[in-house]
Design an enzyme around this catalytic site. Structure first.
Site, short mmCIF file in Angstrom:
data_model
loop_
_atom_site.label_atom_id
_atom_site.label_comp_id
_atom_site.label_asym_id
_atom_site.label_seq_id
_atom_site.Cartn_x
_atom_site.Cartn_y
_atom_site.Cartn_z
N GLY A 14 0.71 -1.09 0.48
CA GLY A 14 0.38 0.46 -0.55
C GLY A 14 0.43 0.73 -0.20
O GLY A 14 0.84 2.66 0.46
N TYR A 158 -13.15 -4.59 10.68
CA TYR A 158 -11.73 -3.28 11.51
C TYR A 158 -10.40 -3.74 12.18
O TYR A 158 -9.37 -3.82 12.32
CB TYR A 158 -11.87 -2.70 11.08
CG TYR A 158 -10.49 -2.09 10.62
CD1 TYR A 158 -10.06 -1.43 9.60
CD2 TYR A 158 -10.07 -0.13 11.50
CE1 TYR A 158 -8.72 -0.39 9.33
CE2 TYR A 158 -9.00 0.44 10.97
CZ TYR A 158 -8.07 0.19 10.10
OH TYR A 158 -7.48 1.32 10.25
P1 NAP Z 1 -5.46 4.06 1.72
O1 NAP Z 1 -5.22 6.02 1.49
O2 NAP Z 1 -6.93 3.86 1.44
O3 NAP Z 1 -4.58 3.87 0.69
C1 NAP Z 1 -4.49 2.18 0.62
C2 NAP Z 1 -3.16 1.39 -0.05
O4 NAP Z 1 -3.20 -0.29 0.06
C3 NAP Z 1 -2.80 1.94 -1.21
O5 NAP Z 1 -1.66 2.30 -1.48
C4 NAP Z 1 -3.81 0.90 -1.34
O6 NAP Z 1 -3.50 0.68 -3.17
C5 NAP Z 1 -3.43 -0.55 -1.14
N1 NAP Z 1 -4.38 -1.62 -1.21
C6 NAP Z 1 -5.69 -1.87 -0.46
N2 NAP Z 1 -5.35 -3.09 -0.70
C7 NAP Z 1 -4.88 -3.97 -1.12
C8 NAP Z 1 -4.74 -4.74 -1.49
N3 NAP Z 1 -5.84 -6.23 -1.30
N4 NAP Z 1 -3.05 -5.53 -2.02
C9 NAP Z 1 -2.20 -3.76 -2.67
N5 NAP Z 1 -2.61 -2.97 -1.96
C10 NAP Z 1 -3.72 -2.96 -1.59
O7 NAP Z 1 -5.07 4.01 3.24
P2 NAP Z 1 -4.46 4.63 4.88
O8 NAP Z 1 -4.99 5.68 5.68
O9 NAP Z 1 -3.38 5.27 4.39
O10 NAP Z 1 -4.46 3.46 5.15
C11 NAP Z 1 -2.27 2.81 5.75
C12 NAP Z 1 -2.21 1.98 6.86
O11 NAP Z 1 -2.73 2.63 8.00
C13 NAP Z 1 -4.43 0.53 7.16
O12 NAP Z 1 -3.58 -0.30 6.92
C14 NAP Z 1 -4.78 1.08 7.53
O13 NAP Z 1 -5.76 0.96 8.07
C15 NAP Z 1 -3.66 1.96 8.55
N6 NAP Z 1 -4.71 3.40 9.48
C16 NAP Z 1 -4.99 4.17 9.27
C17 NAP Z 1 -5.90 5.49 9.94
C18 NAP Z 1 -5.51 6.31 9.14
O14 NAP Z 1 -6.51 7.25 10.05
N7 NAP Z 1 -6.15 7.08 7.77
C19 NAP Z 1 -5.88 5.29 10.79
C20 NAP Z 1 -4.97 3.83 11.63
C21 NAP Z 1 -4.66 3.09 11.33
P3 NAP Z 1 -4.28 0.97 -4.35
O15 NAP Z 1 -4.58 2.85 -4.38
O16 NAP Z 1 -3.83 0.74 -5.56
O17 NAP Z 1 -6.10 0.69 -4.01
#
Ligand code: NAP
Length: 245
Positions: A14, A158
Site C-alpha cells: 500500500g 477492522y
Molecule cells: P489509503 O489511503 O486507503 O491507501 C491504502 C493503500 O493500500 C493503497 O496504496 C492501496 O492501493 C493499498 N491496498 C489496498 N488494498 C490492497 C490489497 N489488497 N493489496 C495491496 N495493496 C492494497 O489508506 P491509509 O489511510 O493510508 O491507511 C494505510 C494503513 O494505515 C492501513 O492499514 C490503515 O488501516 C492504517 N491506518 C490508517 C489510519 C488513518 O486514519 N488513515 C488510522 C489507523 C490505521 P491502491 O490505491 O492501488 O488500491
C-alpha cells in the site's frame, strides 16, 4: 542520519497512497531502495516511483499485487528478489475498511477485511522471512490502529484485524529475534488520508487530547524510528494524539 538506510531494500505494501506513500518517501529519503506494492491505482504507484527516484537517487519499482492472495505474494516477492537481490525491510501497511455494525455485517465484509489487513501481513512475512533469515538481518513494521487497541463501534472486522496484527507482531518478534530479525507495530489514530475523508464529522475527533488529526508524515516518522531502532522489538507505538492512552 540522512543515508542511514543506504543499500537497504524496503518493501512497502500500500506504498502508493496515504500513509504508505509517506513511508515510501521517508525510507527513500534515508537512502533505501523501495519496492511499492499496490492493488489497482497504477498512476498513483508510478508517481511514488518517479518521485523517489528523482528526489532521492535511489532505485524504486512498483508491483501490482493483492496482498491477501498467498500465491500472488509469493510470485511478487520472487520478482522483487530478482529486481533488487534481497529484502531487508518490510512495511505491512496495505489496509481497507468495510464498516458496519456487527449485528448487520455481511460475512463477505468481515472476511475481506481480515483477508487484506491480517492475512495480507502474514502472506508478506511468510514469503520474506527466508530472505531475512538468510541475511541474518530484517525488520518488519506492521501498521495496526488504535481500533485494535481500544475497539471502535462499527468496525468489528477492522478492529479484529488490527488487534490480530498486534498478536502477529509480538509472535514474529519472538520467533525471529534469534535470527536478528525485529518486528514492531505502529498504531495510528485519526490520520488525514483518503481512508478517513468520511470521518470529518466523527464525534471521536473531539476526544483527541492534542486536538487535531495527524498527518501521514507523523506515521512515517514513527515507522522510520522503528526501522532504525536496533534494540526495539515486539513494540506497539501509538501515533494518535493521545486518543488511546
Ligand atoms: P489509503 O489511503 O486507503 O491507501 C491504502 C493503500 O493500500 C493503497 O496504496 C492501496 O492501493 C493499498 N491496498 C489496498 N488494498 C490492497 C490489497 N489488497 N493489496 C495491496 N495493496 C492494497 O489508506 P491509509 O489511510 O493510508 O491507511 C494505510 C494503513 O494505515 C492501513 O492499514 C490503515 O488501516 C492504517 N491506518 C490508517 C489510519 C488513518 O486514519 N488513515 C488510522 C489507523 C490505521 P491502491 O490505491 O492501488 O488500491
Amino acid at each position: 542520519m540522512s543515508n542511514i538506510l543506504n543499500g537497504k531494500v524496503a518493501v512497502v505494501t500500500g506504498g502508493s497512497r496515504g500513509i504508505g506513500k509517506a513511508v515510501s518517501q521517508k525510507l527513500a529519503s534515508l537512502g533505501a531502495n523501495i519496492a511499492v506494492i499496490y492493488s489497482g491505482n497504477d498512476s498513483a504507484a508510478r508517481n511514488v516511483e518517479e518521485y523517489c527516484e528523482k528526489n532521492y537517487g535511489i532505485k524504486a519499482r512498483t508491483y501490482k499485487c493483492d496482498v491477501s492472495n498467498f500465491t500472488e505474494v509469493k510470485e511478487t516477492i520472487a520478482k522483487i528478489k530478482t529486481d533488487f537481490g534481497t529484502v531487508h525491510i518490510l512495511i505491512n501497511n496495505a489496509g481497507i475498511t468495510k464498516d458496519g455494525l456487527a449485528a448487520m455485517m455481511s460475512e463477505e465484509d468481515f472476511d475481506r477485511v481480515l483477508e487484506v489487513n491480517l492475512k495480507g501481513a502474514f502472506n508478506m512475512i511468510r514469503h520474506t522471512a527466508g530472505l531475512f533469515i538468510r541475511n541474518r538481518e530484517g525488520c518488519v513494521v506492521n501498521i495496526s490502529s488504535v481500533a485494535g487497541l481500544i475497539g471502535n463501534a462499527g468496525q468489528c472486522n477492522y478492529a479484529a484485524s488490527k488487534a490480530g496484527l498486534i498478536g502477529l507482531t509480538k509472535t514474529i518478534a519472538k520467533e525471529l529475534a534469534p535470527k536478528g530479525v525485529r518486528c514492531n507495530a505502529v498504531a495510528p489514530g485519526f490520520i488525514v488520508t483518503d481512508m478517513t475523508e468520511t470521518h470529518a464529522d466523527n464525534p471521536l475527533l473531539k476526544m483527541i487530547p492534542l486536538g487535531h488529526m495527524g498527518d501521514v508524515e507523523d506515521v512515517a516518522e514513527a515507522v522510520s524510528y522503528l526501522v532504525t531502532a536496533k534494540y526495539v522489538t515486539g513494540e506497539v507505538l501509538r501515533v494518535d494524539g493521545g486518543i488511546a492512552m
